[in-house]
Design a protein around this motif. Structure first.
Motif, PDB file in Angstrom:
ATOM      1  N   LEU A  52      37.414  57.449  22.854  1.00  0.00           N
ATOM      2  CA  LEU A  52      38.622  56.690  23.167  1.00  0.00           C
ATOM      3  C   LEU A  52      38.578  56.124  24.582  1.00  0.00           C
ATOM      4  N   VAL A  53      38.229  56.969  25.550  1.00  0.00           N
ATOM      5  CA  VAL A  53      38.288  56.531  26.952  1.00  0.00           C
ATOM      6  C   VAL A  53      37.203  55.503  27.247  1.00  0.00           C
ATOM      7  N   ILE A  54      35.975  55.754  26.821  1.00  0.00           N
ATOM      8  CA  ILE A  54      34.870  54.860  27.161  1.00  0.00           C
ATOM      9  C   ILE A  54      35.011  53.519  26.455  1.00  0.00           C
ATOM     10  N   LEU A  55      35.392  53.534  25.192  1.00  0.00           N
ATOM     11  CA  LEU A  55      35.598  52.255  24.493  1.00  0.00           C
ATOM     12  C   LEU A  55      36.792  51.504  25.071  1.00  0.00           C
ATOM     13  N   ALA A  56      37.824  52.243  25.504  1.00  0.00           N
ATOM     14  CA  ALA A  56      38.970  51.564  26.134  1.00  0.00           C
ATOM     15  C   ALA A  56      38.546  50.890  27.431  1.00  0.00           C
ATOM     16  N   VAL A  57      37.715  51.567  28.229  1.00  0.00           N
ATOM     17  CA  VAL A  57      37.225  50.955  29.471  1.00  0.00           C
ATOM     18  C   VAL A  57      36.379  49.723  29.169  1.00  0.00           C
ATOM     19  N   ALA A  58      35.523  49.793  28.161  1.00  0.00           N
ATOM     20  CA  ALA A  58      34.679  48.654  27.812  1.00  0.00           C
ATOM     21  C   ALA A  58      35.517  47.468  27.327  1.00  0.00           C
ATOM     22  N   ILE A  59      36.490  47.743  26.474  1.00  0.00           N
ATOM     23  CA  ILE A  59      37.328  46.652  25.942  1.00  0.00           C
ATOM     24  C   ILE A  59      38.179  46.048  27.054  1.00  0.00           C
ATOM     25  N   ALA A  60      38.715  46.915  27.931  1.00  0.00           N
ATOM     26  CA  ALA A  60      39.517  46.393  29.043  1.00  0.00           C
ATOM     27  C   ALA A  60      38.667  45.509  29.955  1.00  0.00           C
ATOM     28  N   GLY A  61      37.424  45.939  30.235  1.00  0.00           N
ATOM     29  CA  GLY A  61      36.539  45.110  31.045  1.00  0.00           C
ATOM     30  C   GLY A  61      36.223  43.788  30.377  1.00  0.00           C
ATOM     31  N   PHE A  62      36.025  43.812  29.063  1.00  0.00           N
ATOM     32  CA  PHE A  62      35.756  42.568  28.339  1.00  0.00           C
ATOM     33  C   PHE A  62      36.941  41.613  28.431  1.00  0.00           C
ATOM     34  N   VAL A  63      38.146  42.128  28.227  1.00  0.00           N
ATOM     35  CA  VAL A  63      39.334  41.261  28.248  1.00  0.00           C
ATOM     36  C   VAL A  63      39.533  40.652  29.628  1.00  0.00           C
ATOM     37  N   LEU A  64      39.419  41.479  30.668  1.00  0.00           N
ATOM     38  CA  LEU A  64      39.615  40.967  32.030  1.00  0.00           C
ATOM     39  C   LEU A  64      38.549  39.943  32.404  1.00  0.00           C
ATOM     40  N   ALA A  65      37.289  40.212  32.062  1.00  0.00           N
ATOM     41  CA  ALA A  65      36.220  39.281  32.410  1.00  0.00           C
ATOM     42  C   ALA A  65      36.344  37.988  31.614  1.00  0.00           C
ATOM     43  N   ARG A  66      36.767  38.101  30.369  1.00  0.00           N
ATOM     44  CA  ARG A  66      36.936  36.889  29.530  1.00  0.00           C
ATOM     45  C   ARG A  66      38.003  35.980  30.099  1.00  0.00           C
ATOM     46  N   ARG A  67      39.053  36.572  30.657  1.00  0.00           N
ATOM     47  CA  ARG A  67      40.117  35.755  31.241  1.00  0.00           C
ATOM     48  C   ARG A  67      39.664  35.053  32.523  1.00  0.00           C
ATOM     49  N   MET A  68      38.635  35.587  33.169  1.00  0.00           N
ATOM     50  CA  MET A  68      38.162  34.985  34.411  1.00  0.00           C
ATOM     51  C   MET A  68      37.373  33.696  34.184  1.00  0.00           C
ATOM     52  N   ILE A  69      36.907  33.475  32.970  1.00  0.00           N
ATOM     53  CA  ILE A  69      36.081  32.293  32.696  1.00  0.00           C
ATOM     54  C   ILE A  69      36.926  31.033  32.827  1.00  0.00           C
ATOM     55  N   ALA A  70      36.535  30.198  33.760  1.00  0.00           N
ATOM     56  CA  ALA A  70      37.231  28.940  34.024  1.00  0.00           C
ATOM     57  C   ALA A  70      36.245  27.997  34.697  1.00  0.00           C
ATOM     58  N   PRO A  71      36.523  26.677  34.681  1.00  0.00           N
ATOM     59  CA  PRO A  71      35.573  25.737  35.290  1.00  0.00           C
ATOM     60  C   PRO A  71      35.286  26.046  36.760  1.00  0.00           C
ATOM     61  N   GLU A  72      36.297  26.505  37.499  1.00  0.00           N
ATOM     62  CA  GLU A  72      36.095  26.732  38.929  1.00  0.00           C
ATOM     63  C   GLU A  72      35.590  28.137  39.247  1.00  0.00           C
ATOM     64  N   PHE A  73      35.443  28.991  38.257  1.00  0.00           N
ATOM     65  CA  PHE A  73      34.995  30.369  38.506  1.00  0.00           C
ATOM     66  C   PHE A  73      33.520  30.390  38.879  1.00  0.00           C
ATOM     67  N   ARG A  74      33.197  31.048  39.988  1.00  0.00           N
ATOM     68  CA  ARG A  74      31.815  31.117  40.469  1.00  0.00           C
ATOM     69  C   ARG A  74      31.113  32.319  39.815  1.00  0.00           C
TER      70      ARG A  74
END
Length: 458
Positions: free
Chosen positions: A132-154
């Protein structure tokens, strides 16, 4: 459990890379001008998804056993909590073995049955929580990183920063591990030298580390002169180098300068297979084939040859380390600029003269490094010596007699029922420190030689 979770986490990481990359591609196809390539966006999402979860999984695996043990001890009756540390450790070992099914459950002791049941409950709870904990951390990281994708993101800069941190941590761990090894050797060796003088250890001519196990037991006081072990190590190592260096160097010259390319592509991997054979196999070969052969040849010549001799062990050890010399020497000879060969031929030198007067001097730093590596490998070998040279700490330089080495006695001293803080057991750390200092000295000498000749030929 951990392996399954690891592969699930690996699959999520790969999937997150593909999702992040596809999202970046869709933005680019929609007319957006991305700062970084889509692959960098995918790599960023994969790193943020997989790296924290992988570190958490590693920490969980490292701490799980200790945490379960503490909870089980806390649930034991008070009379068992007050046991000495050694007895409590044995009790917990029994509980763990029964919980894992390694030994049958002892139903005659109710407290053991209760502890085993508690242990299994905690294992099951730990398994569920880890998923539960490790998959939650992985999914949370995926969601946050996916939201960062933008044209101006370095994304490229972010990936490089993450990888830079990973590299720094990895290099720091390597350095800290080395420091920890050295400090552990030094600390235990100092405890040994508090009981046995350094001069006796370094210059004593008798090695017989037999001491009494208990205070009331009659036992020898022990003799800790390491000279027989040092001499035996050097004798076997020198014999090994006399076999490995000429054969390996000539094999390297032939493969580099004379052998056709197609044949070399087959022969070199076959030669390097020797380095992948387990040392215990070499030990069997030495004990069953080479040692009897050496003894029979010596007896036919009227020589007194022991059934286990330094010569047999050294010859087989030399065969084992031939690939270290040949492969590295072949690489450094091939790295010599072709212009040196052509210049030598232009001056009228033959191929043999070019090899002897140009190529080998130019490749000398790499050849020295390969020889030092092979010598260090010979110093650290154990199984061949145990099976072919014996265990007797004889002070002799006669290769036809039985000798032993430092590494063999390090292994022997750390097994058995001797107390860990006895002089006999602590002497293994003194021997390890001695071997470490010798190897370090060899490496320093090799670096100085390499530096001197590299400046000459560059």
């Amino acid at each position: 459990m951990s392996l399954t979770l690891f592969f699930v986490l690996l699959g999520l990481t790969v999937a997150s890379f593909w999702v992040g990359r596809q999202h970046a591609v869709s933005l680019r196809n929609g007319g957006a001008r991305l700062h970084s390539l889509p692959s960098y966006h995918g790599t960023y999402v994969a790193l943020v998804c997989g790296l924290p979860a992988a570190l958490l999984l590693l920490a969980w695996i490292s701490a799980e056993g200790w945490m379960i043990r503490q909870f089980v001890i806390a649930g034991l009756p008070d009379e068992f909590k007050q046991l000495p540390d050694g007895e409590l450790a044995l009790l917990m070992t029994d509980v763990r073995n029964m919980a894992y099914g390694a030994v049958p459950l002892d139903t005659s002791r109710p407290h053991i049955v209760s502890a085993v049941e508690h242990y299994n409950r905690l294992r099951g709870l730990s398994k569920v929580l880890s998923w539960l904990v490790i998959l939650a951390v992985a999914i949370a990281g995926f969601v946050l990183a996916r939201r960062m994708i933008a044209p101006e993101f370095r994304a490229r800069n972010a990936v490089e920063r993450i990888l830079n941190v990973v590299l720094i941590i990895s290099s720091s761990l390597a350095v800290l591990t080395t420091i920890g090894i050295v400090l552990s050797l030094v600390f235990e060796a100092l405890r040994f030298f508090a009981r046995v003088p350094v001069t006796e250890f370094l210059f004593g001519l008798t090695w017989s580390p037999q001491t009494a196990i208990r205070a009331e037991q009659v036992g020898a006081s022990g003799a800790f002169g390491a000279v027989p072990l040092i001499v035996g190590t050097l004798v076997i190592s020198v014999i090994a180098m006399l076999v490995a260096v000429p054969v390996g160097l000539m094999a390297a010259v032939y493969m580099s300068e004379f052998m056709p390319g197609r044949i070399r592509a087959v022969v070199k991997p076959i030669l390097e297979i020797l380095a992948g054979i387990p040392t215990v196999v070499y030990g069997f070969f030495a004990a069953l084939t080479v040692a009897p052969l050496v003894q029979s040849i010596g007896m036919s010549l009227g020589l007194n040859v022991a059934s286990q001799s330094a010569l047999a062990a050294g010859v087989v050890m030399g065969i084992m380390i031939i690939p270290f010399v040949s492969s590295l020497s072949d690489d450094v000879i091939n790295a010599v600029p072709q212009s040196l060969r052509e210049g030598s031929y232009g001056l009228g030198a033959t191929q043999a003269e070019t090899i002897r007067l140009v190529l080998l001097p130019a490749a000398l730093p790499g050849i020295v490094a390969s020889v030092i590596l092979a010598f260090s490998r010979a110093l650290g070998e154990t199984m061949i010596v145990v099976m072919a040279a014996g265990l007797a700490a004889n002070l002799t330089i006669n290769p036809l007699e039985s000798v032993t080495t430092v590494t063999v006695h390090i292994a022997m001293l750390l097994v058995g029922d001797q107390e860990f803080d006895s002089a006999k057991t602590l002497s293994a750390f003194a021997l390890g420190l001695l071997l470490f200092v010798v190897t370090l000295g060899l490496n320093i000498i090799a670096q100085r030689v390499v530096k001197k000749y590299r400046e000459q030929y560059e």
